[in-house]
Design a protein around this motif. Structure first.
Motif, PDB file in Angstrom:
ATOM      1  N   GLU B 131      51.062  53.660 -52.199  1.00  0.00           N
ATOM      2  CA  GLU B 131      51.822  54.603 -51.415  1.00  0.00           C
ATOM      3  C   GLU B 131      51.949  56.158 -52.709  1.00  0.00           C
ATOM      4  O   GLU B 131      51.408  57.294 -52.583  1.00  0.00           O
ATOM      5  CB  GLU B 131      53.546  54.262 -51.912  1.00  0.00           C
ATOM      6  N   GLU B 132      52.299  55.758 -53.872  1.00  0.00           N
ATOM      7  CA  GLU B 132      51.980  56.714 -54.949  1.00  0.00           C
ATOM      8  C   GLU B 132      50.517  57.621 -54.935  1.00  0.00           C
ATOM      9  O   GLU B 132      50.509  58.043 -54.670  1.00  0.00           O
ATOM     10  CB  GLU B 132      52.396  56.512 -56.340  1.00  0.00           C
ATOM     11  N   ARG B 133      49.630  56.274 -55.193  1.00  0.00           N
ATOM     12  CA  ARG B 133      48.289  57.158 -54.576  1.00  0.00           C
ATOM     13  C   ARG B 133      48.433  57.591 -53.637  1.00  0.00           C
ATOM     14  O   ARG B 133      47.192  58.872 -53.590  1.00  0.00           O
ATOM     15  CB  ARG B 133      47.358  55.403 -54.899  1.00  0.00           C
ATOM     16  N   VAL B 134      48.336  57.524 -52.810  1.00  0.00           N
ATOM     17  CA  VAL B 134      48.057  58.555 -50.953  1.00  0.00           C
ATOM     18  C   VAL B 134      48.759  59.633 -51.529  1.00  0.00           C
ATOM     19  O   VAL B 134      48.167  60.304 -51.025  1.00  0.00           O
ATOM     20  CB  VAL B 134      48.799  57.434 -49.794  1.00  0.00           C
ATOM     21  N   LYS B 135      50.120  59.001 -51.989  1.00  0.00           N
ATOM     22  CA  LYS B 135      50.436  60.864 -52.124  1.00  0.00           C
ATOM     23  C   LYS B 135      49.754  61.429 -52.730  1.00  0.00           C
ATOM     24  O   LYS B 135      49.695  63.423 -52.432  1.00  0.00           O
ATOM     25  CB  LYS B 135      52.027  60.827 -52.140  1.00  0.00           C
ATOM     26  N   ARG B 136      49.998  61.272 -54.222  1.00  0.00           N
ATOM     27  CA  ARG B 136      49.282  62.032 -54.914  1.00  0.00           C
ATOM     28  C   ARG B 136      47.834  62.356 -54.762  1.00  0.00           C
ATOM     29  O   ARG B 136      47.642  63.531 -54.774  1.00  0.00           O
ATOM     30  CB  ARG B 136      48.883  61.645 -56.386  1.00  0.00           C
ATOM     31  N   TYR B 137      46.748  61.428 -54.251  1.00  0.00           N
ATOM     32  CA  TYR B 137      45.737  62.236 -53.804  1.00  0.00           C
ATOM     33  C   TYR B 137      45.032  62.447 -52.730  1.00  0.00           C
ATOM     34  O   TYR B 137      44.112  62.427 -52.038  1.00  0.00           O
ATOM     35  CB  TYR B 137      44.641  61.027 -54.246  1.00  0.00           C
ATOM     36  N   GLY B 138      46.339  62.689 -51.984  1.00  0.00           N
ATOM     37  CA  GLY B 138      45.530  62.918 -50.099  1.00  0.00           C
ATOM     38  C   GLY B 138      44.624  61.453 -49.244  1.00  0.00           C
ATOM     39  O   GLY B 138      43.945  62.339 -48.623  1.00  0.00           O
ATOM     40  N   CYS B 139      45.046  60.312 -49.516  1.00  0.00           N
ATOM     41  CA  CYS B 139      44.184  59.878 -49.207  1.00  0.00           C
ATOM     42  C   CYS B 139      44.085  59.921 -48.310  1.00  0.00           C
ATOM     43  O   CYS B 139      45.828  59.572 -47.283  1.00  0.00           O
ATOM     44  CB  CYS B 139      44.423  58.257 -49.602  1.00  0.00           C
ATOM     45  N   LYS B 140      43.522  59.021 -46.776  1.00  0.00           N
ATOM     46  CA  LYS B 140      43.379  59.498 -45.331  1.00  0.00           C
ATOM     47  C   LYS B 140      42.532  57.764 -45.011  1.00  0.00           C
ATOM     48  O   LYS B 140      42.662  57.695 -44.302  1.00  0.00           O
ATOM     49  CB  LYS B 140      42.605  60.639 -44.317  1.00  0.00           C
ATOM     50  N   GLY B 141      42.757  57.080 -46.167  1.00  0.00           N
ATOM     51  CA  GLY B 141      41.483  55.644 -45.895  1.00  0.00           C
ATOM     52  C   GLY B 141      42.316  55.394 -47.118  1.00  0.00           C
ATOM     53  O   GLY B 141      42.103  55.738 -48.156  1.00  0.00           O
ATOM     54  N   VAL B 142      41.632  53.363 -47.098  1.00  0.00           N
ATOM     55  CA  VAL B 142      40.907  52.644 -48.304  1.00  0.00           C
ATOM     56  C   VAL B 142      39.903  51.856 -47.665  1.00  0.00           C
ATOM     57  O   VAL B 142      39.425  51.650 -46.939  1.00  0.00           O
ATOM     58  CB  VAL B 142      42.738  51.892 -48.088  1.00  0.00           C
ATOM     59  N   LYS B 143      39.494  51.449 -48.358  1.00  0.00           N
ATOM     60  CA  LYS B 143      38.576  50.716 -48.598  1.00  0.00           C
ATOM     61  C   LYS B 143      38.864  49.131 -49.635  1.00  0.00           C
ATOM     62  O   LYS B 143      39.369  49.162 -50.837  1.00  0.00           O
ATOM     63  CB  LYS B 143      37.228  51.292 -50.182  1.00  0.00           C
ATOM     64  N   LEU B 144      38.615  48.420 -48.206  1.00  0.00           N
ATOM     65  CA  LEU B 144      39.187  47.328 -49.070  1.00  0.00           C
ATOM     66  C   LEU B 144      38.363  46.181 -49.143  1.00  0.00           C
ATOM     67  O   LEU B 144      37.021  45.713 -48.900  1.00  0.00           O
ATOM     68  CB  LEU B 144      40.200  46.398 -47.873  1.00  0.00           C
ATOM     69  N   TYR B 145      37.896  44.625 -50.242  1.00  0.00           N
ATOM     70  CA  TYR B 145      37.585  43.958 -51.435  1.00  0.00           C
ATOM     71  C   TYR B 145      38.088  43.269 -50.548  1.00  0.00           C
ATOM     72  O   TYR B 145      38.450  42.186 -51.462  1.00  0.00           O
ATOM     73  CB  TYR B 145      36.721  44.330 -52.477  1.00  0.00           C
ATOM     74  N   THR B 146      37.792  42.171 -49.533  1.00  0.00           N
ATOM     75  CA  THR B 146      38.924  41.040 -49.490  1.00  0.00           C
ATOM     76  C   THR B 146      38.535  39.923 -49.907  1.00  0.00           C
ATOM     77  O   THR B 146      38.800  38.587 -50.668  1.00  0.00           O
ATOM     78  CB  THR B 146      38.368  40.475 -47.758  1.00  0.00           C
ATOM     79  N   ALA B 147      37.526  39.769 -50.830  1.00  0.00           N
ATOM     80  CA  ALA B 147      36.952  39.064 -52.500  1.00  0.00           C
ATOM     81  C   ALA B 147      37.065  39.096 -53.244  1.00  0.00           C
ATOM     82  O   ALA B 147      36.164  38.241 -54.390  1.00  0.00           O
ATOM     83  CB  ALA B 147      35.356  39.144 -51.510  1.00  0.00           C
ATOM     84  N   GLU B 148      37.354  40.292 -53.716  1.00  0.00           N
ATOM     85  CA  GLU B 148      37.743  40.034 -54.997  1.00  0.00           C
ATOM     86  C   GLU B 148      38.628  39.120 -56.044  1.00  0.00           C
ATOM     87  O   GLU B 148      39.315  38.689 -55.503  1.00  0.00           O
ATOM     88  CB  GLU B 148      38.372  41.697 -55.423  1.00  0.00           C
ATOM     89  N   TRP B 149      37.910  38.758 -56.817  1.00  0.00           N
ATOM     90  CA  TRP B 149      38.303  37.949 -57.861  1.00  0.00           C
ATOM     91  C   TRP B 149      39.676  38.362 -58.137  1.00  0.00           C
ATOM     92  O   TRP B 149      40.449  39.822 -59.095  1.00  0.00           O
ATOM     93  CB  TRP B 149      37.932  37.072 -58.098  1.00  0.00           C
ATOM     94  N   ARG B 150      40.911  37.692 -58.230  1.00  0.00           N
ATOM     95  CA  ARG B 150      41.565  38.083 -59.197  1.00  0.00           C
ATOM     96  C   ARG B 150      42.932  36.490 -60.362  1.00  0.00           C
ATOM     97  O   ARG B 150      43.230  35.802 -58.863  1.00  0.00           O
ATOM     98  CB  ARG B 150      43.087  38.349 -58.519  1.00  0.00           C
ATOM     99  N   GLY B 151      42.330  36.519 -61.215  1.00  0.00           N
ATOM    100  CA  GLY B 151      42.954  35.665 -61.444  1.00  0.00           C
ATOM    101  C   GLY B 151      42.020  34.487 -60.974  1.00  0.00           C
ATOM    102  O   GLY B 151      40.882  34.398 -61.004  1.00  0.00           O
ATOM    103  N   ASP B 152      42.929  33.119 -60.748  1.00  0.00           N
ATOM    104  CA  ASP B 152      42.022  32.228 -60.270  1.00  0.00           C
ATOM    105  C   ASP B 152      41.810  32.012 -58.665  1.00  0.00           C
ATOM    106  O   ASP B 152      41.575  31.760 -57.438  1.00  0.00           O
ATOM    107  CB  ASP B 152      43.531  30.183 -60.031  1.00  0.00           C
ATOM    108  N   SER B 153      42.230  33.637 -57.809  1.00  0.00           N
ATOM    109  CA  SER B 153      42.194  33.671 -56.475  1.00  0.00           C
ATOM    110  C   SER B 153      40.963  33.966 -56.196  1.00  0.00           C
ATOM    111  O   SER B 153      40.313  34.979 -56.848  1.00  0.00           O
ATOM    112  CB  SER B 153      43.008  34.387 -55.823  1.00  0.00           C
ATOM    113  N   ARG B 154      40.042  32.845 -55.355  1.00  0.00           N
ATOM    114  CA  ARG B 154      38.917  33.324 -54.314  1.00  0.00           C
ATOM    115  C   ARG B 154      38.359  35.218 -53.639  1.00  0.00           C
ATOM    116  O   ARG B 154      37.356  34.847 -53.282  1.00  0.00           O
ATOM    117  CB  ARG B 154      37.624  32.677 -54.841  1.00  0.00           C
TER     118      ARG B 154
END
Lengths: 229, 345
Positions: B131-154
């Motif tokens: 929410e903070e990023r959207v308000k600060r930068y006026g974002c109208k879209g997001v880019k999602l990377y469903t395969a991004e690694w995070r710790g043990d999660s693939r």
């Protein structure tokens, strides 16, 4: 090199030619995925496989290395087999797993939950669809009421029959040309079915194009060098 | 703006990056992945024309000046949309973050739109940060990377209940364009995080959002097309389709464009150069010059009209992002044709 050794190398190459990239439904030897294929005087085979990118999906990679192992291990007269995938982020895990004849789940402990049969099944199903388009497109007539026996013999037809058999679907002369690979029945809406078959073929061929282009860029090959091993 | 044969094209590059993949930014112990990732991208560049290939050191980190030159001075781009990819597991300051994009955008007003990203594995804290990023930068879209690694999660799935919370937040904030990377499979193991079935699921549930499937689900265009015909709010992001096929594999490019037009239609295709994998100049010029070749195998597909190309190169994205298009660059007759699809007869 003796004739015997040349013959063994040819036999190993032919065995590798039966192994397909499951998604593209094309032989590793045609795709340029065999970087090295040698058999020494003692009958010891050394094979190195390579892929278009460092991050090619490890599940597909595992299938290919394991299938290549099985195919080459069946070549008579070989005394040893050293088969490895190079330059891949999961090379070590895959090579160890295949050499130890472990399954995919055991090889990627903690990271994989399924063996790869479902994945393989999905790809063969798509290969049947793509193969149906290939056969029907060159036919020049309405394929709806035709049987496999009505189609003139061709490598594409042989390939379609082989893929249908892999799925346990009928593939004899009297069997219908159009068959939904998921249900094994004649598709109710033939027009839609054929459009989807065409789309599936486009998808596979476009992918094959990307893979070939990537492999060429990665290993600085010319077009002629693809598939020479 | 690009002009050819008296026709003027408003160009939106809906898929650009400002990344830092230089060795200084590699996380200690993760160098293999950081290096492998950027080399993989670099190999993709090999599918473009030879004279546009960069040496790896320039590709790892390029300057602001170079990007402005390639996009706006010579690349014909009117508006560029940033699509961030964090990859903080491998890159210390992130690979291509919202913050880095926003800093560049702020220096060049009117040139860029800044999209952000989210990761449902970050829970309530991530929701707040989004929410903070959207308000600060006026974002109208997001880019999602469903395969991004995070710790043990693939990776993660849009079907996850946590993801729904984030999509609800997007709706609430007016972030209506959800770009999802569904491209060539890279890491995920048997859990295939690039499968498009999760898009199908949320497109039905979130009718107020637009789902732009980047790279059209390659290598599974058929799954994507079939899904997209069932969901009116699903779009095709053409990054990789134009850059990866038009030059290297022209015949397959023709087939893929034919299929996309057949199943989705002219209002659903969104151009993206995927800078810095590929520069926009040759893609825009090449696409305007391109048409369906006269070939028996392509006889199912009609040629593209100038208006259709205008929509694909910019007007469709302008509509999704409420970008103001100068009057002279709009279509004279904005009537659109319904996608052909396959009638149920």
């Amino acid at each position: 090199m003796t004739t015997l050794v040349l013959g063994a190398r040819a036999a190993v190459w032919a065995a590798l030619g039966t192994v397909r990239d499951p998604e593209l439904d094309e032989p590793l030897t045609d795709l340029g995925f065999v970087a090295r294929c040698e058999v020494d005087d003692d009958g010891h085979a050394v094979i190195r496989l390579r892929l278009p990118t460092y991050f090619c999906a490890p599940n597909f990679a595992f299938l290919m290395v394991a299938d290549a192992y099985d195919a080459v291990a069946g070549v008579p007269g070989l005394t040893g087999l050293d088969i490895r995938l190079d330059d891949h982020f999961a090379s070590d895990v895959i090579n160890r797993g295949v050499a130890a004849r472990q399954g995919f789940v055991a090889s990627f402990e903690g990271e994989a939950v399924d063996e790869l049969d479902t994945l393989r099944y999905d790809f063969v199903r798509k290969a049947v669809l793509a193969g149906t388009d290939r056969v029907c497109r060159s036919l020049g007539r309405d394929p709806r009421s035709l049987t496999l026996g009505d189609v003139p013999p061709s490598p594409d037809l042989d390939r379609l029959r082989a893929r249908r058999r892999e799925l346990g679907l009928p593939a004899e002369d009297g069997d219908p040309l159009l068959l939904d690979p998921a249900t094994g029945t004649t598709p109710a809406d033939a027009k839609r079915y054929l459009a989807f078959a065409r789309l599936t073929r486009t998808s596979m061929e476009a992918n094959s194009g990307v893979c070939r282009g990537m492999l060429r860029a990665r290993y600085s090959l010319t077009e002629d060098e693809e598939g020479t091993g | 703006m690009y002009e050819k044969d008296g026709e003027k094209y408003f160009v939106v590059d809906a898929h650009t990056h400002f990344w830092d993949a230089s060795p200084d930014n590699w996380v200690k112990g993760q160098e293999e992945y950081a290096k492998g990732w950027i080399e993989c991208f670099h190999a993709y560049q090999g599918l473009g024309p030879k004279e546009t290939h960069w040496p790896i050191d320039r590709f790892q980190k390029y300057s602001e000046e170079l990007m402005m030159h390639d996009l706006f001075e010579v690349g014909h781009v009117d508006t560029a949309i940033f699509q961030p990819t964090n990859l903080r597991q491998w890159y210390k300051n992130g690979f291509n973050t919202t913050e880095a994009d926003a800093a560049l955008a702020a220096k060049h007003p009117g040139k860029f739109l800044v999209n952000t990203t989210f990761d449902p594995r970050e829970g309530d804290e991530g929701l707040k940060a989004l929410e903070e990023r959207v308000k600060r930068y006026g974002c109208k879209g997001v880019k999602l990377y469903t395969a991004e690694w995070r710790g043990d999660s693939r990776g993660w799935s849009l079907k996850d209940p946590e993801a729904a919370k984030y999509l609800e937040k997007c709706e609430e904030l007016g972030v209506k364009n959800i770009h999802i990377h569904k491209g060539p499979t890279i890491w995920p193991l048997d859990k295939d995080a690039f499968d498009v079935s999760d898009v199908d699921h949320v497109a039905t549930d979130f009718q107020g959002l637009n789902f732009i499937v980047e790279h059209v689900g390659l290598p599974r265009i058929e799954d994507f097309c079939f899904m997209a015909t069932q969901e009116r709010n699903v779009y095709a992001g053409l990054a990789v389709v134009v850059g990866g096929l038009m030059h290297a594999r022209p015949k397959f490019f023709a087939k893929v464009m034919g299929e996309l037009m057949f199943w989705l239609g002219e209002d659903k295709l969104i151009f993206g150069a995927d800078y810095a994998i590929w520069e926009p100049k040759w893609q825009v010029e090449g696409f305007v010059d391109w048409n369906m070749p006269a070939d028996e195998e392509l006889s199912d597909f009609p040629p593209l009209t100038v208006d259709q190309k205008k929509k694909i190169l910019g007007l469709n994205a302008a509509r999704l992002y409420d970008i103001d298009v100068p009057a002279e660059l709009r279509l004279k007759d904005p009537e659109s044709v319904e996608p052909v699809g396959v009638p149920n007869s």
